[in-house]
Design an enzyme around this catalytic site. Structure first.
Site, short mmCIF file in Angstrom:
data_model
loop_
_atom_site.label_atom_id
_atom_site.label_comp_id
_atom_site.label_asym_id
_atom_site.label_seq_id
_atom_site.Cartn_x
_atom_site.Cartn_y
_atom_site.Cartn_z
N ASP A 1 3.86 4.10 6.37
CA ASP A 1 3.12 3.71 7.28
C ASP A 1 4.33 3.45 8.54
OD1 ASP A 1 3.83 1.26 6.56
OD2 ASP A 1 2.58 0.58 8.00
N ASP B 1 14.88 -0.14 0.68
CA ASP B 1 15.47 -0.12 1.82
C ASP B 1 16.56 -1.07 1.69
OD1 ASP B 1 15.73 0.43 4.76
OD2 ASP B 1 14.60 -1.20 5.08
N GLU C 1 7.64 2.44 -6.35
CA GLU C 1 7.74 1.96 -4.84
C GLU C 1 7.59 3.17 -4.43
OE1 GLU C 1 7.79 0.18 -2.60
OE2 GLU C 1 8.67 -1.74 -2.92
N ASP C 2 7.30 3.12 -3.05
CA ASP C 2 7.48 4.19 -2.03
C ASP C 2 9.03 4.43 -1.71
OD1 ASP C 2 7.61 1.85 -0.58
OD2 ASP C 2 5.95 2.51 0.82
N LYS D 1 0.70 -1.28 0.09
CA LYS D 1 -0.11 0.16 0.00
C LYS D 1 0.95 1.40 0.06
CE LYS D 1 -2.67 -2.29 3.46
NZ LYS D 1 -3.12 -2.19 4.83
N GLY D 2 2.16 1.19 0.31
CA GLY D 2 3.13 2.35 0.56
C GLY D 2 3.01 3.34 -0.53
N PHE E 1 13.84 6.27 10.24
CA PHE E 1 12.46 5.52 9.69
C PHE E 1 11.57 6.89 9.69
CE2 PHE E 1 8.59 3.51 10.30
CZ PHE E 1 8.68 2.25 9.61
N LYS F 1 16.85 4.47 0.58
CA LYS F 1 18.05 4.34 1.81
C LYS F 1 19.32 3.57 1.23
CE LYS F 1 14.85 4.53 5.58
NZ LYS F 1 14.53 3.41 6.55
N ARG G 1 -0.06 7.11 6.96
CA ARG G 1 -0.01 6.93 5.55
C ARG G 1 -0.64 8.13 4.95
NH1 ARG G 1 1.42 1.87 3.83
NH2 ARG G 1 0.58 0.18 4.96
P1 IMP Z 1 13.01 -3.69 1.34
O1 IMP Z 1 13.49 -2.81 0.25
O2 IMP Z 1 12.72 -4.99 0.82
O3 IMP Z 1 13.75 -3.81 2.70
O4 IMP Z 1 11.47 -3.13 1.83
C1 IMP Z 1 11.28 -2.05 1.52
C2 IMP Z 1 9.70 -1.72 2.10
O5 IMP Z 1 9.86 -1.58 3.69
C3 IMP Z 1 9.19 -0.70 1.67
O6 IMP Z 1 8.18 -0.77 0.58
C4 IMP Z 1 8.34 -0.10 3.16
O7 IMP Z 1 7.13 -0.70 3.10
C5 IMP Z 1 9.15 -0.56 4.04
N1 IMP Z 1 10.07 0.40 4.69
C6 IMP Z 1 11.47 0.59 4.57
N2 IMP Z 1 11.86 1.46 5.01
C7 IMP Z 1 10.75 2.27 5.44
C8 IMP Z 1 10.63 3.27 6.20
O8 IMP Z 1 11.67 4.36 6.84
N3 IMP Z 1 9.29 3.97 6.57
C9 IMP Z 1 8.20 3.22 6.35
N4 IMP Z 1 8.48 1.84 5.68
C10 IMP Z 1 9.55 1.62 5.28
MG MG Z 2 6.34 -0.84 0.00
#
Ligand code: IMP
Ligand code: MG
Length: 181
Positions: A161, A105, A101-102, A45-46, A154, A133, A167
Site C-alpha cells: 500500500d 526494505d 513478508e511482502d 497486512k502487506g 516505491f 530492496k 493493496r
Molecule cells: P523494513 O524492512 O523494516 O524497512 O519495513 C518493511 C515494510 O515497509 C514492508 O513490510 C512494507 O510494509 C513497507 N515498505 C517498504 N518498501 C515499500 C514499498 O516500496 N511499497 C510499500 N510498502 C513498502
Molecule cells: Mg509489511
C-alpha cells in the site's frame, strides 16, 4: 487497466508473472517442509495477497497463523523493541516457522521480529519475501526464499500500500512520485 492506473508510473510485475513466481517458491517450500508441518505466518497486512497465493500452492500439511508488528520509531528504536499489535495463536516451541513478508526494505522490523520469535525456542525460523530492496538494507537480515530483487523505488499493489491504498491491485507497480510528494 484499473481504477488508479493514472497513479502508476509503470508495471513492474504482472499478475501472471507474480503468480508464476509464487508457484516456484511454493514448490521449493513444499519440497523442504514436506514432513515438517510448518507454521506459516502472514505478517499483516502487506503480505496477505502473497500469503494466500503461496499457501494455496504449498502441498504439505501446515498451519496458518497471523501477526501484526511494527517498529518503534525514534527513542524506542535503540532499545531494539518491536511492537506486537497482534501475536501468534500458536505456541511455536519445537516447531518450524516460516515468516511471509511482502517486501524487505531496511529489514529493521523483520530483524527484531525474528529475534523475538527465536526466544520462543522454535525448531527453525525462515523468511520468505516476495520482493527485496537489497540496496536499502540496514539490519543484518536476508530472506531464505525471495521472489524478486527490485530497485529502490516505491511500489504498490498485490498487498502493498501507500497510505492504505492500492493493496487490491492485481499487479506490482511503481507509484508516481507526484502521488506522495
Ligand atoms: P523494513 O524492512 O523494516 O524497512 O519495513 C518493511 C515494510 O515497509 C514492508 O513490510 C512494507 O510494509 C513497507 N515498505 C517498504 N518498501 C515499500 C514499498 O516500496 N511499497 C510499500 N510498502 C513498502
Ligand atoms: Mg509489511
Amino acid at each position: 487497466m484499473s481504477y488508479c492506473s493514472s497513479d502508476i508510473k509503470r508495471v513492474l510485475y504482472t499478475e501472471q508473472e507474480l503468480d508464476a513466481k509464487v508457484s516456484e517458491l511454493a514448490q521449493i517450500i513444499t519440497d523442504e517442509y514436506v514432513d515438517k508441518r510448518p507454521i506459516i505466518v502472514c505478517i499483516l497486512k502487506g503480505s496477505v495477497v502473497f500469503y494466500a497465493q503461496l499457501c494455496k500452492r504449498i502441498d504439505c500439511d501446515m498451519q496458518m497463523d497471523f501477526m501484526v508488528a511494527s517498529s518503534y520509531l525514534s527513542g524506542m528504536e535503540s532499545m531494539g523493541a518491536v511492537n506486537i499489535k497482534k501475536d501468534l495463536e500458536n505456541d511455536i516451541a519445537g516447531r518450524h516457522v516460516i515468516l511471509v513478508e511482502d517486501i524487505i526494505d531496511s529489514g529493521n522490523t523483520l530483524f527484531k521480529l525474528k529475534n523475538l520469535l527465536n526466544t520462543r525456542n522454535p525448531a527453525s525460523v525462515k523468511i520468505v519475501t516476495l520482493l527485496n530492496k537489497h540496496d536499502r538494507r540496514e539490519a543484518n537480515i536476508e530472506a531464505d526464499y525471495c521472489g524478486f530483487d527490485i530497485p529502490n523505488e516505491f511500489v504498490v499493489g498485490y498487498g502493498l500500500d501507500y497510505d492504505e491504498k492500492y493493496r487490491n491491485l492485481p499487479y506490482v507497480g511503481v507509484l508516481k512520485s507526484e502521488v506522495y510528494s
